[in-house]
Design a protein around this motif. Structure first.
Motif, PDB file in Angstrom:
ATOM      1  N   VAL A  67       0.841  -1.193   0.000  1.00  0.00           N
ATOM      2  CA  VAL A  67       0.000   0.000   0.000  1.00  0.00           C
ATOM      3  C   VAL A  67       0.883   1.253   0.000  1.00  0.00           C
ATOM      4  O   VAL A  67       0.671   2.187  -0.772  1.00  0.00           O
ATOM      5  N   ASN A  68       1.928   1.259   0.840  1.00  0.00           N
ATOM      6  CA  ASN A  68       2.863   2.401   0.889  1.00  0.00           C
ATOM      7  C   ASN A  68       3.453   2.680  -0.483  1.00  0.00           C
ATOM      8  O   ASN A  68       3.487   3.818  -0.942  1.00  0.00           O
ATOM      9  N   LEU A  69       3.947   1.598  -1.125  1.00  0.00           N
ATOM     10  CA  LEU A  69       4.644   1.775  -2.395  1.00  0.00           C
ATOM     11  C   LEU A  69       3.672   2.200  -3.495  1.00  0.00           C
ATOM     12  O   LEU A  69       4.006   3.038  -4.334  1.00  0.00           O
ATOM     13  N   LYS A  92       0.887   3.849  -3.019  1.00  0.00           N
ATOM     14  CA  LYS A  92       0.489   5.238  -2.741  1.00  0.00           C
ATOM     15  C   LYS A  92       1.550   6.192  -3.280  1.00  0.00           C
ATOM     16  O   LYS A  92       1.222   7.220  -3.866  1.00  0.00           O
ATOM     17  N   ASN A  93       2.806   5.828  -3.076  1.00  0.00           N
ATOM     18  CA  ASN A  93       3.884   6.671  -3.616  1.00  0.00           C
ATOM     19  C   ASN A  93       3.772   6.758  -5.128  1.00  0.00           C
ATOM     20  O   ASN A  93       3.979   7.815  -5.709  1.00  0.00           O
ATOM     21  N   ALA A  94       3.465   5.608  -5.763  1.00  0.00           N
ATOM     22  CA  ALA A  94       3.338   5.603  -7.223  1.00  0.00           C
ATOM     23  C   ALA A  94       2.178   6.498  -7.658  1.00  0.00           C
ATOM     24  O   ALA A  94       2.279   7.227  -8.641  1.00  0.00           O
ATOM     25  N   ILE A  95       1.085   6.446  -6.886  1.00  0.00           N
ATOM     26  CA  ILE A  95      -0.069   7.294  -7.212  1.00  0.00           C
ATOM     27  C   ILE A  95       0.308   8.773  -7.053  1.00  0.00           C
ATOM     28  O   ILE A  95       0.030   9.603  -7.911  1.00  0.00           O
ATOM     29  N   GLU A  96       0.996   9.044  -5.935  1.00  0.00           N
ATOM     30  CA  GLU A  96       1.344  10.445  -5.654  1.00  0.00           C
ATOM     31  C   GLU A  96       2.389  10.997  -6.624  1.00  0.00           C
ATOM     32  O   GLU A  96       2.601  12.194  -6.695  1.00  0.00           O
ATOM     33  N   ALA A  97       3.054  10.085  -7.355  1.00  0.00           N
ATOM     34  CA  ALA A  97       4.072  10.544  -8.307  1.00  0.00           C
ATOM     35  C   ALA A  97       3.450  10.914  -9.652  1.00  0.00           C
ATOM     36  O   ALA A  97       4.166  11.274 -10.581  1.00  0.00           O
ATOM     37  N   THR A 112       9.648  14.729  -0.145  1.00  0.00           N
ATOM     38  CA  THR A 112       9.653  15.893  -1.031  1.00  0.00           C
ATOM     39  C   THR A 112       8.232  16.429  -1.143  1.00  0.00           C
ATOM     40  O   THR A 112       7.967  17.332  -1.904  1.00  0.00           O
ATOM     41  N   LYS A 113       7.333  15.812  -0.344  1.00  0.00           N
ATOM     42  CA  LYS A 113       5.925  16.202  -0.444  1.00  0.00           C
ATOM     43  C   LYS A 113       5.554  17.166   0.666  1.00  0.00           C
ATOM     44  O   LYS A 113       6.043  17.023   1.800  1.00  0.00           O
ATOM     45  N   GLU A 114       4.636  18.052   0.339  1.00  0.00           N
ATOM     46  CA  GLU A 114       4.251  19.064   1.321  1.00  0.00           C
ATOM     47  C   GLU A 114       3.647  18.420   2.570  1.00  0.00           C
ATOM     48  O   GLU A 114       3.947  18.795   3.699  1.00  0.00           O
ATOM     49  N   LEU A 166       8.177   8.451   5.952  1.00  0.00           N
ATOM     50  CA  LEU A 166       8.362   7.214   6.715  1.00  0.00           C
ATOM     51  C   LEU A 166       7.971   5.974   5.905  1.00  0.00           C
ATOM     52  O   LEU A 166       8.328   4.858   6.257  1.00  0.00           O
ATOM     53  N   GLY A 167       7.247   6.178   4.806  1.00  0.00           N
ATOM     54  CA  GLY A 167       6.701   5.043   4.046  1.00  0.00           C
ATOM     55  C   GLY A 167       7.756   4.073   3.548  1.00  0.00           C
ATOM     56  O   GLY A 167       7.697   2.876   3.846  1.00  0.00           O
ATOM     57  N   VAL A 168       8.734   4.583   2.821  1.00  0.00           N
ATOM     58  CA  VAL A 168       9.741   3.693   2.237  1.00  0.00           C
ATOM     59  C   VAL A 168      10.629   3.107   3.332  1.00  0.00           C
ATOM     60  O   VAL A 168      10.974   1.923   3.304  1.00  0.00           O
TER      61      VAL A 168
HETATM   62 MG    MG Z   1       4.869   7.556   0.955  1.00  0.00          MG
END
Ligand code: MG
Ligand code: ADP
Length: 417
Positions: free
Chosen positions: A317-319, A321-326, A372-374, A379-381
């Protein structure tokens, strides 16, 4: 005498060269684990032996043969039985070949060292340091061999000097190399201490950061509460929303931080494909909301792994979410999840065509609190990496700025599944 000196110099160089490289390597490469260290040590010792046998023996073979015992001494010192047996065999065969004396005498000699070592040092702990005894015994053996078998026809006085010379050289070289080894390991210990100190420094920095991160939203909340005028319902509503948001962010941060500090896993048999399908299903609303196309390319086979179901779910889920946020502002956003079986391991690739990372971000991606996100926590990775490592796995990032990122997770497959 000249050939003896020549042999000595040549052999000592052959002997020292790989061991010095090994020492420099362990002194400069931090974070080397014991198993790795052992492999490098074995390579260094075998290289020394190879060089002596291949090139050193052309000069004075007796000196070369005696110096071959130095790697054996190192093997005893490292309590590495495998190395001891192999080197003993090499010594026996070469002694027999070069000195042309019956092989069983050498077998007996090396067997005596082996038995004495195991009897005196490992069982009885009679003498703490085996080196001195080994050196003395070897010196004794050399003198017998040289006198009785090899140089029986030469003038006894010259013979005695020769034997004494060889023994002195053997002792000198042995202790010289041991000194080098001890120094190298001392440096390595120092490195380990430095690493531990650095880790402590990082923990302190993290504590400072977490306090800071929590203090900020609380200060913001307090500011808004101070400003709140209960006679104006409009501002009350607006400020309450901001306060709620800030508290929500703090709670997420604290949750992430808590899971980072006490990661414990309980493994069970899990079908990886099924797990990934479930995760994609549960994240489907998020993919749809962000207009992301997801491709789950799992084979029909079942891949059983020993996993902590909830923790691994958290990782994916963490990874994801990062992909979505990218996601980039332009173009169709896509995410691919693929599985690949390699021998007894499984690799999961999570690939996105998002904004990617520059080299600086890529280097720090798994660093605690690096974001790098506002509204990121950073902590995710870091947490995912810790969980994966607890499963004896690894996580690797490949990314190119503006093009996308691929995360590779490598996990052990359940044996006999
Ligand atoms: Mg994250
Ligand atoms: P957070 O998501 O809270 O920022 P993470 O530890 O999950 O913290 O990620 C750390 C940083 O790594 C992110 O802020 C982002 O810059 C970068 N990152 C991680 N995954 C990706 C990705 N798939 N694409 C681009 N950047 C990424």
């Amino acid at each position: 005498m000249l050939t003896m000196m020549q042999t000595l110099i040549v052999n000592v160089v052959y002997l020292l060269f790989p061991i010095t490289i090994y020492l420099i390597y362990i002194a400069y490469i931090r974070n080397m684990d014991l198993e790795e260290k052992k492999i490098f040590f074995n390579i260094a010792v075998f290289s020394s032996i190879y060089f002596i046998i291949r090139f050193g023996i052309n000069y004075d073979p007796i000196v070369s043969l005696i110096l071959l015992n130095v790697p054996l001494l190192l093997a005893y010192l490292k309590k590495n039985n495998f190395l001891v047996i192999i080197i003993s065999l090499i010594c026996i065969i070469y002694c027999h070949k070069v000195l042309k004396v019956q092989i069983f005498l050498f077998v007996i000699e090396y067997l005596i060292y082996f038995i004495l070592y195991h009897y005196l040092f490992t069982k009885k702990k009679f003498i703490k340091n085996p080196i001195h005894l080994f050196v003395i015994l070897k010196a004794f053996a050399i003198s017998i061999q040289l006198n009785v078998f090899i140089r029986a026809d030469v003038d006894p006085i010259r013979n005695i000097f020769y034997v004494l010379g060889v023994i002195c050289i053997f002792i000198f070289i042995s202790y010289l190399i041991l000194y080098f080894l001890w120094k190298g390991e001392e440096i390595m210990d120092l490195n380990a201490t430095l690493n531990a100190l650095e880790k402590e420094k990082r923990v302190r920095a993290s504590l400072f950061k977490i306090t800071h991160e929590i203090k900020n939203p609380i200060a913001v909340c307090k500011g808004y509460l101070d400003m709140m005028d209960y006679n104006e319902p409009e501002t009350v509503e607006r400020y309450t929303k901001i306060i709620k948001d800030e508290i929500g962010r703090t709670l997420i941060l604290m949750d992430d931080f808590l899971s980072c500090t006490k990661v414990k896993i309980e493994k069970e048999e899990v079908d990886l494909c099924l797990l990934l399908e479930e995760i994609c299903d549960s994240l489907n609303p998020l993919f749809r909301k962000n207009e992301i196309e997801i491709f789950l390319e799992v084979p029909d086979d079942e891949f059983y792994l020993m996993l902590d179901y909830y923790r691994m779910k958290q990782v994916f889920v963490n990874l994801l979410k990062n992909a979505i946020e990218a996601k980039k502002n332009r173009g169709k956003a896509k995410i691919w999840i693929t599985i690949c079986e390699k021998k007894d391991r499984i690799q999961v690739y999570i690939k996105d065509n998002g904004m990617g990372m520059d080299t600086k971000t890529l280097k720090r991606v798994d660093e605690m609190f690096y974001t790098t996100k506002e509204k990121g926590t950073g902590l995710g990775v870091c947490l995912s990496k810790e969980i994966i490592e607890l499963h004896e796995g690894t996580i690797k990032y490949h990314s190119s700025l503006g093009k996308g990122t691929t995360v590779t997770i490598d996990l052990p497959l359940l044996q006999n599944a």
